[in-house]
Design a protein around this motif. Structure first.
Motif, PDB file in Angstrom:
ATOM      1  N   ALA A  26       0.863  -1.188   0.000  1.00 19.89           N
ATOM      2  CA  ALA A  26       0.000   0.000   0.000  1.00 19.89           C
ATOM      3  C   ALA A  26       0.891   1.228   0.000  1.00 19.89           C
ATOM      4  CB  ALA A  26      -0.928  -0.001   1.205  1.00 19.89           C
ATOM      5  N   ILE A  27       0.421   2.309  -0.631  1.00 21.55           N
ATOM      6  CA  ILE A  27       1.165   3.570  -0.675  1.00 21.55           C
ATOM      7  C   ILE A  27       0.230   4.685  -0.206  1.00 21.55           C
ATOM      8  CG2 ILE A  27       2.389   5.214  -2.154  1.00 21.55           C
ATOM      9  CD1 ILE A  27       3.075   2.843  -3.997  1.00 21.55           C
ATOM     10  N   SER A  36      -2.603   4.016  -3.470  1.00 21.58           N
ATOM     11  CA  SER A  36      -2.605   2.799  -4.276  1.00 21.58           C
ATOM     12  C   SER A  36      -2.353   1.609  -3.361  1.00 21.58           C
ATOM     13  CB  SER A  36      -1.522   2.872  -5.354  1.00 21.58           C
ATOM     14  OG  SER A  36      -1.474   1.683  -6.114  1.00 21.58           O
ATOM     15  N   SER A  37      -2.933   0.459  -3.714  1.00 24.48           N
ATOM     16  CA  SER A  37      -2.703  -0.731  -2.900  1.00 24.48           C
ATOM     17  C   SER A  37      -3.091  -1.966  -3.697  1.00 24.48           C
ATOM     18  CB  SER A  37      -3.520  -0.689  -1.605  1.00 24.48           C
ATOM     19  OG  SER A  37      -4.892  -0.928  -1.871  1.00 24.48           O
ATOM     20  N   GLU A  88       3.998  -5.781   9.349  1.00 26.81           N
ATOM     21  CA  GLU A  88       4.099  -4.700   8.360  1.00 26.81           C
ATOM     22  C   GLU A  88       5.474  -4.064   8.452  1.00 26.81           C
ATOM     23  OE1 GLU A  88      -0.461  -3.030   8.849  1.00 26.81           O
ATOM     24  OE2 GLU A  88       1.043  -1.736   7.927  1.00 26.81           O
ATOM     25  N   ILE A  89       6.006  -3.686   7.285  1.00 23.75           N
ATOM     26  CA  ILE A  89       7.211  -2.852   7.236  1.00 23.75           C
ATOM     27  C   ILE A  89       6.815  -1.592   6.481  1.00 23.75           C
ATOM     28  CG2 ILE A  89       9.646  -2.735   6.645  1.00 23.75           C
ATOM     29  CD1 ILE A  89       9.644  -5.695   6.152  1.00 23.75           C
ATOM     30  N   LEU A  90       7.133  -0.443   7.029  1.00 22.30           N
ATOM     31  CA  LEU A  90       6.774   0.826   6.397  1.00 22.30           C
ATOM     32  C   LEU A  90       8.023   1.659   6.169  1.00 22.30           C
ATOM     33  CD1 LEU A  90       4.483   0.284   8.942  1.00 22.30           C
ATOM     34  CD2 LEU A  90       3.254   1.789   7.362  1.00 22.30           C
ATOM     35  N   SER A  91       8.079   2.352   5.043  1.00 22.14           N
ATOM     36  CA  SER A  91       9.249   3.161   4.704  1.00 22.14           C
ATOM     37  C   SER A  91       8.793   4.508   4.176  1.00 22.14           C
ATOM     38  CB  SER A  91      10.101   2.452   3.659  1.00 22.14           C
ATOM     39  OG  SER A  91      11.226   3.233   3.307  1.00 22.14           O
ATOM     40  N   GLN A  98      12.563  15.722   1.213  1.00 24.39           N
ATOM     41  CA  GLN A  98      11.308  16.012   1.893  1.00 24.39           C
ATOM     42  C   GLN A  98      10.350  14.828   1.767  1.00 24.39           C
ATOM     43  OE1 GLN A  98      10.806  18.829   3.723  1.00 24.39           O
ATOM     44  NE2 GLN A  98      12.973  19.195   3.233  1.00 24.39           N
ATOM     45  N   PRO A  99       9.681  14.423   2.893  1.00 25.94           N
ATOM     46  CA  PRO A  99       8.737  13.310   2.814  1.00 25.94           C
ATOM     47  C   PRO A  99       7.554  13.621   1.899  1.00 25.94           C
ATOM     48  CG  PRO A  99       9.304  13.825   5.105  1.00 25.94           C
ATOM     49  CD  PRO A  99       9.830  14.947   4.261  1.00 25.94           C
ATOM     50  N   ILE A 100       7.215  12.655   1.028  1.00 29.49           N
ATOM     51  CA  ILE A 100       6.044  12.831   0.162  1.00 29.49           C
ATOM     52  C   ILE A 100       5.049  11.684   0.323  1.00 29.49           C
ATOM     53  CG2 ILE A 100       7.258  14.195  -1.585  1.00 29.49           C
ATOM     54  CD1 ILE A 100       7.431  11.622  -3.286  1.00 29.49           C
ATOM     55  N   GLY A 101       5.392  10.670   1.126  1.00 29.10           N
ATOM     56  CA  GLY A 101       4.469   9.569   1.317  1.00 29.10           C
ATOM     57  C   GLY A 101       5.103   8.414   2.056  1.00 29.10           C
ATOM     58  N   VAL A 102       4.346   7.322   2.149  1.00 29.73           N
ATOM     59  CA  VAL A 102       4.793   6.114   2.856  1.00 29.73           C
ATOM     60  C   VAL A 102       4.419   4.896   2.033  1.00 29.73           C
ATOM     61  CG1 VAL A 102       4.395   4.667   4.892  1.00 29.73           C
ATOM     62  CG2 VAL A 102       4.624   7.136   5.158  1.00 29.73           C
ATOM     63  N   VAL A 103       5.335   3.947   1.944  1.00 30.12           N
ATOM     64  CA  VAL A 103       5.051   2.674   1.285  1.00 30.12           C
ATOM     65  C   VAL A 103       5.101   1.569   2.333  1.00 30.12           C
ATOM     66  CG1 VAL A 103       7.474   2.368   0.615  1.00 30.12           C
ATOM     67  CG2 VAL A 103       5.707   1.061  -0.549  1.00 30.12           C
TER      68      VAL A 103
END
Length: 566
Positions: A26-27, A36-37, A88-91, A98-103
């Motif tokens: 998932a993003i 998206s996922s 879950e692993i999140l990055s 600059q952060p723009i999201g998480v995957v």
């Protein structure tokens, strides 16, 4: 940066990664909105996500949720104490720092939990590659290099998995493959190819006929095992397929192309033996080679022998038939083009065949058909080692060896102004001439034996060889189509033959259509037949009972036996 603007790219990345790793993805954007996922993730966890979890990842960079629903960041989440995920692993995804999201990589099974936990470093690395890939897609200046980055990322993941993979689009054109698959399918050259040009029609039909993951046993040159096909589906339907080759015959893959290709020139003829010695001498030289010979003499096999015995053997070998590409497209295919170079040009342009073959070999078959205006550009490349794409003024230096081939008289074409003299001398640095089959008839018996052994498995036959009359007919034939015609004739005869050896009546009619030869052969056939009948009668007796038994043994009627005796 709004990740929704590259949602299609994110869908493609997730679809590919899910197929390769069997995990769910998932993003999210920085507002914790799902962008998206995978379908499984969406079904199990829904559109919304706990904001505190996303904020933790944006702050720390990487987070491992080993006990979903029971972690500190899970307090207040609707799935607290009852989370469907097992791990879950999140990055964090960043653009210019600059952060723009998480995957997120997620598993909903205990098996997946154990797999990630045991290989945490590997999966963290995979998630890191995904983060980098997403940030590159988001970057305004990366549009031209994105396909290459995706290819490199997938290549790395495939290499880590130890499997042989191929990715094709919905039309069967090859998008990505790993080095192992390229070696596995070295007999057909993957560059610029499609699935239908590599595998039999029934295999392609099986791929495109299934909308669900499936597998099929397959045996072809250098491979015996299972092929697994997984459709890549998006909201627009099936966009492509991932093929995985699970070999059973490990020894077949260990055969070196460098050893086999020179051995494919089967001969005991002195002229062709000298050709093999020349190939061995010049294989690792960068010099251009011009191979001449009639159609069907094996010019492409000789070109492959040069490439695969050289120090370029693990680099691309791209064959190009100059007669098969329309003149209007030839220059763009060979040299590539930039975006907007002409009407219908692809966005971001396209690399040409020479670029794709960098550090390898391009085989220009039927070089006499090369358009005259393209001859000048090819000459410039041979002289300077640089090309310019159509619509560009930038020089691109390349290291590509050119092997050309023709069945035409290039010197005659030069005298007619159809082929540049300076290009001829650039190509003809190392000339190799392949003699026609009619000039090396001593090779016919060993070639026949080779083709019979090779085709027994393909045709599910058990032929032991060829009888004397059929061989004599083959030796007397002129073979205008050379070795290619001989191979096709053997395949035809093996399909027709019902005994253990190819006989005269199974050969194509053209081989003994000459009246004098046919008469001579029929005479010999008649003598052979009479000898068989007389031997059978001598054994069974010449009385009525003996003749009845002889007819039964020979599989003919008694009336036919009397007619033969007469």
């Amino acid at each position: 940066m709004n990740l929704n603007s590259i949602k299609n790219n994110l869908n493609d990345i997730i679809s590919t990664m899910t197929t390769l790793t069997n995990m769910e993805y998932a993003i999210f954007d920085t507002e914790a909105e799902l962008v998206s996922s995978t379908g499984v993730y969406l079904k199990r966890k829904g559109q919304s996500v706990h904001t505190a979890s996303i904020e933790e990842v944006l702050s720390l960079g990487n987070v491992v949720v080993n006990k979903p629903g029971l972690m500190k960041s899970c307090i207040g989440c609707r799935f607290a104490n009852n989370c469907p995920s097992t791990i879950e692993i999140l990055s964090c995804v960043k653009l210019d720092g600059q952060p723009i999201g998480v995957v997120s990589m997620t598993s909903f099974t205990q098996e997946g939990h154990a797999l990630i936990e045991e290989n945490l470093h590997k999966y963290m690395e995979i998630l890191g590659y995904m983060s980098n890939l997403i940030s590159m897609y988001a970057h305004n200046e990366v549009a031209r290099s994105t396909p290459g980055i995706l290819s490199k990322a997938i290549e790395h993941l495939i290499r880590e998995s130890g499997m042989n993979y191929m990715v094709i689009d919905r039309n069967g054109y090859l998008l990505h493959w790993d080095d192992g698959t390229q070696e596995l399918l070295s007999y057909c050259d993957l560059y610029t190819q499609s699935l239908g040009m590599i595998f039999p029609q029934e295999f392609s039909g099986w791929i495109f006929g299934s909308s669900y993951p499936s597998s099929k046993s397959l045996v072809f040159e250098g491979f015996s095992g299972e092929v697994f096909s997984t459709p890549l589906s998006t909201e627009n339907g099936i966009e492509g397929y991932v093929l995985r080759f699970d070999k059973r015959d490990g020894e077949a893959l260990k055969r070196s192309p460098s050893a086999s290709y020179l051995d494919r020139i089967i001969t005991r003829d002195p002229k062709l033996m000298e050709v093999k010695r020349i190939i061995d001498k010049i294989s690792s030289s960068p010099s251009s080679v011009l191979i001449t010979g009639e159609s069907g003499t094996g010019k492409e096999i000789a070109a492959k022998a040069i490439h695969f015995t050289s120090n370029r053997s693990n680099k691309p070998f791209i064959p190009v038939n100059c007669a098969n590409i329309p003149e209007s497209l030839f220059e763009s295919e060979l040299f590539g083009y930039e975006e907007g170079a002409f009407t219908g040009a692809r966005k971001r342009g396209k690399p040409g065949i020479l670029e794709l073959a960098n550090n390898g070999t391009v085989f220009l078959d039927e070089i006499g058909e090369l358009p005259h205006h393209s001859q000048a550009k090819l000459l410039r490349f041979l002289q300077d080692g640089v090309i310019q794409r159509l619509g560009s003024i930038t020089n691109i230096p390349l290291n590509v060896r050119i092997i050309a081939a023709t069945n035409q008289d290039l010197e005659l074409l030069m005298s007619e102004g159809k082929f540049r003299e300076d290009l001829f001398y650039r190509l003809n640095v190392v000339p190799i001439h392949l003699p026609p089959l009619r000039e090396r008839k001593s090779d016919i018996p060993i070639l026949i034996d080779h083709f019979i052994k090779a085709m027994n498995s393909k045709l599910s036959k058990r032929l032991l060889g060829i009888d004397d009359l059929a061989l004599e007919a083959m030796m007397d034939y002129s073979w205008p189509g050379n070795v290619r015609e001989l191979e096709n004739s053997i395949e035809y005869a093996m399909n027709m033959e019902e005994t253990s050896r190819i006989n005269l009546t199974s050969l194509p009619a053209r081989i003994f259509s000459n009246c004098e030869l046919e008469s001579d052969l029929r005479s010999k056939l008649s003598k052979s037949e009479s000898s068989i009948i007389i031997s059978a009668l001598d054994k069974n007796g010449w009385d009525m009972n003996g003749k009845i038994k002889t007819a039964e043994e020979l599989g003919i009627s008694l009336r036919t036996l009397y007619r033969r005796l007469k």
